[in-house]
Design a protein around this motif. Structure first.
Motif, short mmCIF file in Angstrom:
data_model
loop_
_atom_site.label_atom_id
_atom_site.label_comp_id
_atom_site.label_asym_id
_atom_site.label_seq_id
_atom_site.Cartn_x
_atom_site.Cartn_y
_atom_site.Cartn_z
N THR A 28 0.84 -1.20 0.00
CA THR A 28 0.00 0.00 0.00
C THR A 28 0.88 1.24 0.00
N ARG A 29 1.88 1.24 0.85
CA ARG A 29 2.80 2.38 0.92
C ARG A 29 3.61 2.52 -0.38
N LEU A 30 4.12 1.39 -0.88
CA LEU A 30 4.89 1.41 -2.12
C LEU A 30 4.08 1.96 -3.29
N LEU A 31 2.87 1.47 -3.45
CA LEU A 31 2.03 1.91 -4.57
C LEU A 31 1.58 3.36 -4.39
N GLY A 32 1.35 3.78 -3.16
CA GLY A 32 1.02 5.19 -2.91
C GLY A 32 2.17 6.10 -3.29
N SER A 33 3.39 5.71 -2.90
CA SER A 33 4.58 6.49 -3.27
C SER A 33 4.76 6.50 -4.78
N SER A 34 4.49 5.39 -5.41
CA SER A 34 4.63 5.28 -6.87
C SER A 34 3.64 6.19 -7.58
N ARG A 35 2.42 6.23 -7.08
CA ARG A 35 1.40 7.11 -7.66
C ARG A 35 1.81 8.58 -7.53
N ARG A 36 2.31 8.95 -6.34
CA ARG A 36 2.75 10.34 -6.14
C ARG A 36 3.90 10.68 -7.08
N MET A 37 4.87 9.77 -7.22
CA MET A 37 6.01 10.02 -8.10
C MET A 37 5.54 10.14 -9.55
N ALA A 38 4.63 9.28 -9.96
CA ALA A 38 4.11 9.35 -11.33
C ALA A 38 3.41 10.69 -11.56
N SER A 39 2.67 11.15 -10.57
CA SER A 39 1.98 12.43 -10.70
C SER A 39 2.97 13.59 -10.78
N GLU A 40 4.00 13.55 -9.94
CA GLU A 40 5.00 14.62 -9.92
C GLU A 40 5.91 14.59 -11.14
N SER A 41 5.94 13.48 -11.86
CA SER A 41 6.86 13.32 -12.99
C SER A 41 6.18 13.48 -14.35
N GLN A 42 4.98 14.01 -14.36
CA GLN A 42 4.28 14.23 -15.62
C GLN A 42 4.99 15.30 -16.46
N LYS A 43 4.89 15.19 -17.76
CA LYS A 43 5.49 16.18 -18.66
C LYS A 43 4.97 17.58 -18.39
N SER A 44 3.76 17.67 -17.89
CA SER A 44 3.15 18.98 -17.64
C SER A 44 3.77 19.70 -16.44
N GLN A 45 4.51 18.98 -15.61
CA GLN A 45 5.16 19.60 -14.45
C GLN A 45 6.35 20.43 -14.90
N PRO A 46 6.58 21.57 -14.28
CA PRO A 46 7.79 22.33 -14.59
C PRO A 46 9.02 21.48 -14.28
N ILE A 47 10.03 21.58 -15.11
CA ILE A 47 11.20 20.73 -14.97
C ILE A 47 11.78 20.80 -13.56
N GLU A 48 11.88 21.98 -13.01
CA GLU A 48 12.50 22.12 -11.68
C GLU A 48 11.69 21.45 -10.57
N ASP A 49 10.40 21.17 -10.82
CA ASP A 49 9.54 20.50 -9.85
C ASP A 49 9.31 19.03 -10.19
N ASN A 50 9.96 18.54 -11.22
CA ASN A 50 9.76 17.18 -11.72
C ASN A 50 10.96 16.33 -11.31
N PRO A 51 10.81 15.46 -10.29
CA PRO A 51 11.96 14.70 -9.80
C PRO A 51 12.60 13.80 -10.85
N ALA A 52 11.81 13.25 -11.76
CA ALA A 52 12.37 12.40 -12.81
C ALA A 52 13.21 13.22 -13.77
N ALA A 53 12.73 14.41 -14.13
CA ALA A 53 13.48 15.28 -15.03
C ALA A 53 14.77 15.77 -14.37
N VAL A 54 14.69 16.10 -13.09
CA VAL A 54 15.88 16.56 -12.36
C VAL A 54 16.92 15.45 -12.31
N LEU A 55 16.51 14.24 -11.93
CA LEU A 55 17.45 13.12 -11.87
C LEU A 55 18.02 12.81 -13.25
N GLY A 56 17.18 12.78 -14.27
CA GLY A 56 17.66 12.53 -15.62
C GLY A 56 18.64 13.58 -16.10
N THR A 57 18.37 14.82 -15.77
CA THR A 57 19.27 15.92 -16.14
C THR A 57 20.62 15.76 -15.46
#
Length: 103
Positions: A28-57
């Motif tokens: 439950t905790r893992l999937l909740g964290s995964s959902r939050r990360m997926a939401s925060e990592s959407q293309k529509s998020q500003p790059i500086e607020d997108n953890p996936a984009a920051v890590l990739g950069t």
């Protein structure tokens, strides 16, 4: 039910979740964290607020500057996570004629 999920995409499928559950992971905790990360990592998020984009950069910048290692300092309880993430990164970066990332 989704079938034929391969490689790095299978971590949150039954293939990845069943062993996680058997090893005591709070799904439950893992999937909740995964959902939050997926939401925060959407293309529509500003790059500086997108953890996936920051890590990739960061990883891309370092790779372009000759850095091909990633180190995670993990507790003994999470030590096996290192093996999994090493494969995940190598599988994701060893494409298009480029050598896989060595960790």
């Amino acid at each position: 039910m989704i079938q034929n999920i391969g490689g790095r995409y299978s971590a949150l499928s039954y293939f990845g979740l069943a062993p996680a559950a058997f090893s005591g992971v709070d799904l439950t905790r893992l999937l909740g964290s995964s959902r939050r990360m997926a939401s925060e990592s959407q293309k529509s998020q500003p790059i500086e607020d997108n953890p996936a984009a920051v890590l990739g950069t960061i990883l891309g910048y370092l790779a372009n500057n000759g850095r091909d290692k990633v180190t995670f300092m993990l507790s003994p309880r999470l030590a096996s996570f290192g093996d999994w993430v090493e494969q995940l990164i190598a599988e994701s970066t060893g494409k298009e004629g480029k050598e896989s990332c060595r960790l």
